[in-house]
Design an enzyme around this catalytic site. Structure first.
Site, PDB file in Angstrom:
ATOM      1  CD1 TRP A   1      -2.003  -1.938   2.380  1.00  0.00           C
ATOM      2  CD2 TRP A   1      -3.099  -1.177   0.593  1.00  0.00           C
ATOM      3  NE1 TRP A   1      -3.135  -2.697   2.223  1.00  0.00           N
ATOM      4  CE2 TRP A   1      -3.832  -2.248   1.136  1.00  0.00           C
ATOM      5  CE3 TRP A   1      -3.603  -0.533  -0.549  1.00  0.00           C
ATOM      6  CZ2 TRP A   1      -5.028  -2.703   0.593  1.00  0.00           C
ATOM      7  CZ3 TRP A   1      -4.792  -0.991  -1.093  1.00  0.00           C
ATOM      8  CH2 TRP A   1      -5.494  -2.052  -0.536  1.00  0.00           C
TER       9      TRP A   1
ATOM     10  CG  HIS B   1       1.761   0.674   4.513  1.00  0.00           C
ATOM     11  ND1 HIS B   1       1.640  -0.588   5.045  1.00  0.00           N
ATOM     12  CD2 HIS B   1       2.234   0.501   3.256  1.00  0.00           C
ATOM     13  CE1 HIS B   1       2.024  -1.491   4.165  1.00  0.00           C
ATOM     14  NE2 HIS B   1       2.390  -0.858   3.063  1.00  0.00           N
TER      15      HIS B   1
ATOM     16  CG  ASP C   1       7.150  -0.011   1.459  1.00  0.00           C
ATOM     17  OD1 ASP C   1       7.417  -1.189   1.170  1.00  0.00           O
ATOM     18  OD2 ASP C   1       5.997   0.455   1.399  1.00  0.00           O
TER      19      ASP C   1
ATOM     20  NE  ARG D   1      11.075  -3.796  -1.067  1.00  0.00           N
ATOM     21  CZ  ARG D   1      10.151  -4.345  -1.870  1.00  0.00           C
ATOM     22  NH1 ARG D   1       8.884  -4.016  -1.733  1.00  0.00           N
ATOM     23  NH2 ARG D   1      10.507  -5.196  -2.798  1.00  0.00           N
TER      24      ARG D   1
ATOM     25  CG  HIS E   1       7.899  -5.687   1.696  1.00  0.00           C
ATOM     26  ND1 HIS E   1       7.499  -4.464   2.183  1.00  0.00           N
ATOM     27  CD2 HIS E   1       9.194  -5.841   2.098  1.00  0.00           C
ATOM     28  CE1 HIS E   1       8.507  -3.891   2.847  1.00  0.00           C
ATOM     29  NE2 HIS E   1       9.540  -4.722   2.802  1.00  0.00           N
TER      30      HIS E   1
ATOM     31  CG  HIS F   1       5.395  -2.173   5.907  1.00  0.00           C
ATOM     32  ND1 HIS F   1       5.190  -0.913   5.385  1.00  0.00           N
ATOM     33  CD2 HIS F   1       5.627  -2.983   4.848  1.00  0.00           C
ATOM     34  CE1 HIS F   1       5.295  -0.963   4.060  1.00  0.00           C
ATOM     35  NE2 HIS F   1       5.556  -2.210   3.718  1.00  0.00           N
TER      36      HIS F   1
ATOM     37  CG  ASP G   1       3.366  -4.938   2.710  1.00  0.00           C
ATOM     38  OD1 ASP G   1       2.960  -3.842   2.288  1.00  0.00           O
ATOM     39  OD2 ASP G   1       4.571  -5.198   2.898  1.00  0.00           O
TER      40      ASP G   1
ATOM     41  CG  HIS H   1       1.406  -6.642  -1.203  1.00  0.00           C
ATOM     42  ND1 HIS H   1       2.664  -6.447  -0.708  1.00  0.00           N
ATOM     43  CD2 HIS H   1       1.026  -5.468  -1.735  1.00  0.00           C
ATOM     44  CE1 HIS H   1       3.029  -5.195  -0.911  1.00  0.00           C
ATOM     45  NE2 HIS H   1       2.046  -4.588  -1.540  1.00  0.00           N
TER      46      HIS H   1
ATOM     47  CG  HIS I   1       1.638  -3.773  -7.238  1.00  0.00           C
ATOM     48  ND1 HIS I   1       1.568  -5.042  -6.735  1.00  0.00           N
ATOM     49  CD2 HIS I   1       2.028  -2.981  -6.201  1.00  0.00           C
ATOM     50  CE1 HIS I   1       1.899  -5.032  -5.447  1.00  0.00           C
ATOM     51  NE2 HIS I   1       2.188  -3.790  -5.112  1.00  0.00           N
TER      52      HIS I   1
ATOM     53  CG  ASP J   1       0.944  -0.634  -4.016  1.00  0.00           C
ATOM     54  OD1 ASP J   1       0.306  -1.548  -3.480  1.00  0.00           O
ATOM     55  OD2 ASP J   1       2.103  -0.760  -4.434  1.00  0.00           O
TER      56      ASP J   1
END
Length: 302
Positions: free
Chosen positions: A20, A25, A64, A67, A79, A130, A134, A140, A163, A167
């Site tokens: 998201w 989030h 996010d 990563r 994720h 988080h 997800d 996801h 996607h 998101d």
């Protein structure tokens, strides 16, 4: 530092980000905050060393940011879980089939309920907040075309991918922004729907069977639930029905109910889960599960 990371994520809008957006989030986190017991609030604020009213929301997108660092690159597979199913004819998530050795969102949620040492509890809580967001995003929980990242679409004239509109584009269009205050307002509205509105009769079912002693099974059910919408909504007509198409009209209107409900689910479940870890009970009057000893010391990471 967390506020800076939040702003950077919101501004970048990277098309390959599998989460998201920052709005979603933060909204999940604010909803969770609205359902935490006082003991859980104190526990979480002390772990994060954040003692204000954005203590979860302000760190909800940290994973996010992390990563994409050299230090955090190991966490990228956590994720999502890539369901090797066949939408729109068949949607399913199978842990043995879909979660590789390096991990996935389902194993990550389970791990963060396990054996992390006290020195790393802060990071574990940041990840957990988080990943609860997800796992509720349908793409996801889908492998098709890299979770929709490789399906080119347009949205209100902007070239992007499937996607990314789930998101970011669609939630931001509905809410009108992506700032923390926008997330707070949306979370307030969704909290009202959970307590006394459209979601009141469904909310108990969202957390039914949640079990700290079977965190993997619980997280897998969350992923399976979200994955069903890949067939029913996200790719209902197959890739050909969305690829190269502007999805800012009828597709968006049909998706509102789904992504809104998924955000609400993520927040309500996160609140219940954190209550269970911190107090031994979900605090929401349904499917309460007692946990022995000091459950927060059982959170773990990879």
């Amino acid at each position: 530092m967390h506020a800076i990371a939040y702003a950077a994520i919101a501004a970048s809008a990277l098309p390959a980000v599998r989460a998201w957006g920052s709005l979603g989030h933060a909204t999940v986190a604010f909803i969770a905050q609205n359902f935490l017991e006082d003991q859980t609030v104190t526990w979480a604020q002390d772990i994060l060393d954040i003692h204000n009213d954005t203590y979860l929301a302000s760190i909800a997108s940290w994973a996010d940011s992390y990563r994409y660092t050299d230090e955090g690159s190991w966490s990228a597979p956590l994720h999502f879980i890539d369901a090797e199913d066949s939408p729109p004819s068949s949607c399913s998530v199978d842990f043995e089939r879909d979660c590789p050795a390096e991990g996935c969102s389902v194993s990550a949620i389970a791990n963060f309920d396990g054996r992390l040492s006290a020195d790393h509890t802060k990071q574990a809580l940041e990840f957990l907040v988080h990943f609860f967001g997800d796992v509720t995003q349908p793409l996801h929980d889908e492998a098709e075309e890299v979770g929709g990242n490789d399906i080119d679409v347009t949205f209100d004239g902007e070239k992007t991918n499937l996607h990314h509109i789930w998101d970011t584009n669609m939630p931001e269009k509905l809410v009108g922004g992506y700032a923390l205050d926008d997330a707070r307002s949306w979370a307030s509205n969704l909290t009202t729907e959970i307590k006394s509105g459209a979601y009141k009769s469904d909310a108990a079912g969202w957390i039914a069977g949640m079990d700290l002693s079977d965190a993997q099974g619980t997280a897998l059910r969350f992923a399976q639930d979200a994955n069903t919408f890949v067939c029913s909504t996200v790719l209902k007509g197959g890739e050909s029905a969305v690829e190269g198409t502007d999805l800012g009209g009828a597709y968006y209107q049909n998706a509102i109910a789904i992504f809104t409900q998924q955000i609400a689910k993520g927040g309500y479940r996160l609140g219940a889960w954190l209550n269970m870890i911190a107090t031994g009970s979900n605090g929401l009057g349904a499917s309460k599960r007692l946990v022995r000893e000091r459950p927060w010391e059982r959170m773990c990471g990879r």
